[in-house]
Design a protein around this motif. Structure first.
Motif, mmCIF file in Angstrom:
data_model
loop_
_atom_site.group_PDB
_atom_site.id
_atom_site.type_symbol
_atom_site.label_atom_id
_atom_site.label_comp_id
_atom_site.label_asym_id
_atom_site.label_seq_id
_atom_site.Cartn_x
_atom_site.Cartn_y
_atom_site.Cartn_z
ATOM 1 N N PHE A 238 0.819 -1.202 0.000
ATOM 2 C CA PHE A 238 0.000 0.000 0.000
ATOM 3 C C PHE A 238 0.858 1.259 0.000
ATOM 4 O O PHE A 238 2.068 1.219 0.218
ATOM 5 C CB PHE A 238 -0.917 0.005 1.229
ATOM 6 N N ARG A 239 0.190 2.349 -0.233
ATOM 7 C CA ARG A 239 0.785 3.678 -0.076
ATOM 8 C C ARG A 239 -0.265 4.575 0.559
ATOM 9 O O ARG A 239 -1.472 4.330 0.416
ATOM 10 C CB ARG A 239 1.220 4.259 -1.423
ATOM 11 N N GLU A 240 0.184 5.560 1.288
ATOM 12 C CA GLU A 240 -0.767 6.506 1.858
ATOM 13 C C GLU A 240 -1.233 7.457 0.767
ATOM 14 O O GLU A 240 -0.427 7.998 0.013
ATOM 15 C CB GLU A 240 -0.148 7.286 3.014
ATOM 16 N N VAL A 241 -2.535 7.627 0.677
ATOM 17 C CA VAL A 241 -3.124 8.483 -0.353
ATOM 18 C C VAL A 241 -3.625 9.756 0.320
ATOM 19 O O VAL A 241 -4.629 9.746 1.025
ATOM 20 C CB VAL A 241 -4.282 7.767 -1.078
ATOM 21 N N SER A 242 -2.916 10.835 0.115
ATOM 22 C CA SER A 242 -3.283 12.094 0.770
ATOM 23 C C SER A 242 -3.873 13.101 -0.205
ATOM 24 O O SER A 242 -4.384 14.143 0.208
ATOM 25 C CB SER A 242 -2.040 12.711 1.437
ATOM 26 N N GLU A 243 -3.861 12.776 -1.510
ATOM 27 C CA GLU A 243 -4.302 13.752 -2.508
ATOM 28 C C GLU A 243 -5.777 13.655 -2.847
ATOM 29 O O GLU A 243 -6.286 14.440 -3.647
ATOM 30 C CB GLU A 243 -3.482 13.599 -3.803
ATOM 31 N N VAL A 244 -6.487 12.694 -2.237
ATOM 32 C CA VAL A 244 -7.907 12.509 -2.552
ATOM 33 C C VAL A 244 -8.753 13.129 -1.447
ATOM 34 O O VAL A 244 -8.669 12.712 -0.295
ATOM 35 C CB VAL A 244 -8.250 11.009 -2.702
ATOM 36 N N PRO A 245 -9.618 14.103 -1.765
ATOM 37 C CA PRO A 245 -10.480 14.705 -0.739
ATOM 38 C C PRO A 245 -11.414 13.680 -0.123
ATOM 39 O O PRO A 245 -11.775 12.679 -0.749
ATOM 40 C CB PRO A 245 -11.275 15.760 -1.536
ATOM 41 N N ALA A 246 -11.833 13.950 1.104
ATOM 42 C CA ALA A 246 -12.661 12.998 1.841
ATOM 43 C C ALA A 246 -14.006 12.755 1.166
ATOM 44 O O ALA A 246 -14.607 11.697 1.329
ATOM 45 C CB ALA A 246 -12.876 13.496 3.266
ATOM 46 N N ASP A 247 -14.501 13.741 0.405
ATOM 47 C CA ASP A 247 -15.801 13.578 -0.229
ATOM 48 C C ASP A 247 -15.712 12.879 -1.574
ATOM 49 O O ASP A 247 -16.728 12.679 -2.245
ATOM 50 C CB ASP A 247 -16.484 14.933 -0.410
ATOM 51 N N LYS A 248 -14.525 12.515 -1.992
ATOM 52 C CA LYS A 248 -14.332 11.809 -3.255
ATOM 53 C C LYS A 248 -14.108 10.323 -2.997
ATOM 54 O O LYS A 248 -13.667 9.919 -1.924
ATOM 55 C CB LYS A 248 -13.128 12.382 -4.008
ATOM 56 N N GLY A 249 -14.365 9.522 -4.017
ATOM 57 C CA GLY A 249 -14.121 8.095 -3.905
ATOM 58 C C GLY A 249 -12.648 7.779 -3.997
ATOM 59 O O GLY A 249 -11.825 8.645 -4.341
ATOM 60 N N PRO A 250 -12.270 6.546 -3.725
ATOM 61 C CA PRO A 250 -10.864 6.143 -3.807
ATOM 62 C C PRO A 250 -10.382 6.155 -5.251
ATOM 63 O O PRO A 250 -11.170 6.223 -6.202
ATOM 64 C CB PRO A 250 -10.881 4.722 -3.239
ATOM 65 N N LEU A 251 -9.077 6.097 -5.404
ATOM 66 C CA LEU A 251 -8.499 6.101 -6.739
ATOM 67 C C LEU A 251 -8.657 4.746 -7.398
ATOM 68 O O LEU A 251 -8.426 3.705 -6.793
ATOM 69 C CB LEU A 251 -7.011 6.463 -6.679
#
Length: 345
Positions: A238-251
C-alpha cells in the motif's frame, strides 16, 4: 484502487468465472441501442459526468475527440447514441458480476494493544511485473519485519486480508482522524480465491459463500483461518493516499476517484479503461445501467467479467458481498473502432 486499483476490488471470493474462450481470439458483434434492455430509462447524464472525469486520460486520438465533444452536447443520451456503437464481446460467454467497496478499518500509526497487523509499503527490490515471495513465505519468514515499511497497524488480520483483496480503503486512527491507503504494488503472484477453496473442501456450498461468511469462519478458526488466507499467494502493498479529498471516492486504476454504482472494474485486454460499458446484471436486484470502466482487478479476467463499485463502508460492503450474478456486458466503442473490429456489423 485496485485494487481498488486492482481491486483491487475483486471481490470474487466465492466463485471465479471459467471462460472457455479465454485463450481464443475475441468475437465482436455490433448491436443497436434498442437491443440494450433498459437503455432509455437510465440516467445518461450521470454516466456522462463520470465518463468526463477520466476520458481525457485515454491515450487514443479517436477517444480524445469524443472527450472534447462530450462537453458540448445538449443531451447525454444523444451523445452516446451519436458517437458510439454497442459492441458485444465474446457474446457466447455469460457475464459474471461481483461487487467491491472501500472498507473502513480501525488502526493506529503505532503498534500497540490490538493494533498488531501492519499494512506495508512496497519493498524497493520488488519490481512491477516480476514475481517476489508468496504470501506464505512473506509471513512465515518475516520478510518485511524491521524494515520500516509499516504504514499503519490494523486490529484484525482478516480485515487486512480483505483490504488487500480490495486494494484500497480508509483507516480510522486511534490517535484521531483517518488515513486513506491505496494500492502500492504486489508480489506478482496471481490471486487465488479463498472462497473457492472453502467450497472445494466442502466447508460451504457455492451459494453460501460471501465475504461475511468467510470473515466469520476465519475468526472462529484462527489457526486454520491463517492457513486459509495463505492459500492466496498474492500479497498487496500500500501507499498513503493524501491527494484525494474525503468527499471523493478512492483512486481507481486510472488514478482518478471512482464513483459508486457508476464505476466498474474490467479486464483491460477487452474493455478500454475510461470507456462506457452497458451492464445487464441479473440476480435478486437486477441492474441495467451505463457504467464507466475505471478500474481493474487481478480476479477480473475476460470480456464478460466486471466488478461493480458499491461505495465506502460497511453498508456498501454488505451489498457488494452479496453480488455474484450473471448477465451480459456491452462495450460502447467509438464508431470507427467498432466497425474496424466487427466490419460486418
Amino acid at each position: 484502487m485496485r485494487h481498488v486499483r486492482w481491486a483491487a476490488a475483486i471481490f470474487a471470493l466465492g466463485a471465479t468465472m471459467t471462460l472457455n474462450s479465454a485463450d481464443a481470439a475475441p468475437t465482436y458483434e455490433i448491436l443497436k441501442f434498442e437491443d440494450l434492455d433498459g437503455w432509455e430509462d437510465d440516467d445518461h447524464s450521470a454516466a456522462l459526468a463520470v465518463f468526463q472525469e477520466t476520458c481525457a486520460d485515454i491515450k487514443d486520438a479517436e477517444w480524445a475527440t469524443l472527450c472534447a465533444l462530450a462537453t458540448s452536447q445538449p443531451s447525454a443520451r444523444t451523445f452516446f447514441e451519436l458517437f458510439f456503437r454497442p459492441v458485444l464481446i465474446n457474446g457466447e460467454d455469460q457475464a459474471l458480476f461481483t461487487g467491491y467497496f472501500e472498507p473502513e478499518l480501525r488502526g493506529s500509526r503505532r503498534r500497540g494493544g490490538p493494533y498488531q497487523y501492519p499494512l506495508h509499503s512496497k519493498p524497493p527490490e520488488v519490481q512491477n511485473g516480476s514475481t517476489w515471495f508468496s504470501r506464505r513465505e512473506i509471513e512465515e519468514q518475516n520478510l518485511l519485519d524491521g524494515r520500516g515499511l509499516e504504514l499503519v497497524w490494523i486490529d484484525d488480520p482478516v480485515e487486512k486480508f480483505f483490504l488487500q483483496v480490495q486494494g484500497s480503503g480508509r483507516v480510522k486512527l486511534a490517535e484521531g482522524g483517518a488515513m486513506r491507503v491505496g494500492y502500492g504494488g504486489k508480489n506478482g503472484h496471481e490471486y487465488r480465491s479463498i472462497g473457492q477453496e472453502l467450497i472445494r473442501r466442502g466447508t460451504y456450498e457455492p451459494h453460501q459463500v460471501s465475504a461475511q461468511v468467510i470473515r466469520r469462519w476465519v475468526q472462529r478458526n484462527p489457526i486454520e483461518g491463517a492457513e486459509l488466507l495463505r492459500h492466496n499467494p498474492s500479497y498487496v502493498f500500500f501507499r498513503e493516499v493524501s491527494e484525494v479529498p474525503a468527499d471523493k471516492g478512492p483512486l481507481g486504476a486510472m488514478n482518478r476517484s471512482i464513483t459508486p454504482m457508476r464505476s466498474i472494474a474490467v479486464d483491460p485486454k477487452f474493455n478500454t479503461l475510461g470507456g462506457p460499458v452497458w451492464i445487464e446484471k441479473g440476480g435478486a436486484k437486477p441492474l441495467h445501467r451505463l457504467m464507466i470502466a475505471q478500474d481493474t482487478g487481478s480476479a477480473i479476467k475476460g470480456a464478460q467479467r466486471a466488478d461493480i463499485y458499491y461505495g465506502t463502508g460497511d453498508q456498501a460492503g454488505r451489498a457488494a458481498g452479496r453480488i455474484r450474478d450473471r448477465g451480459r456486458l456491452v462495450a460502447l466503442m467509438p464508431i470507427q473502432t467498432a466497425y474496424t473490429l466487427a466490419p460486418g456489423g
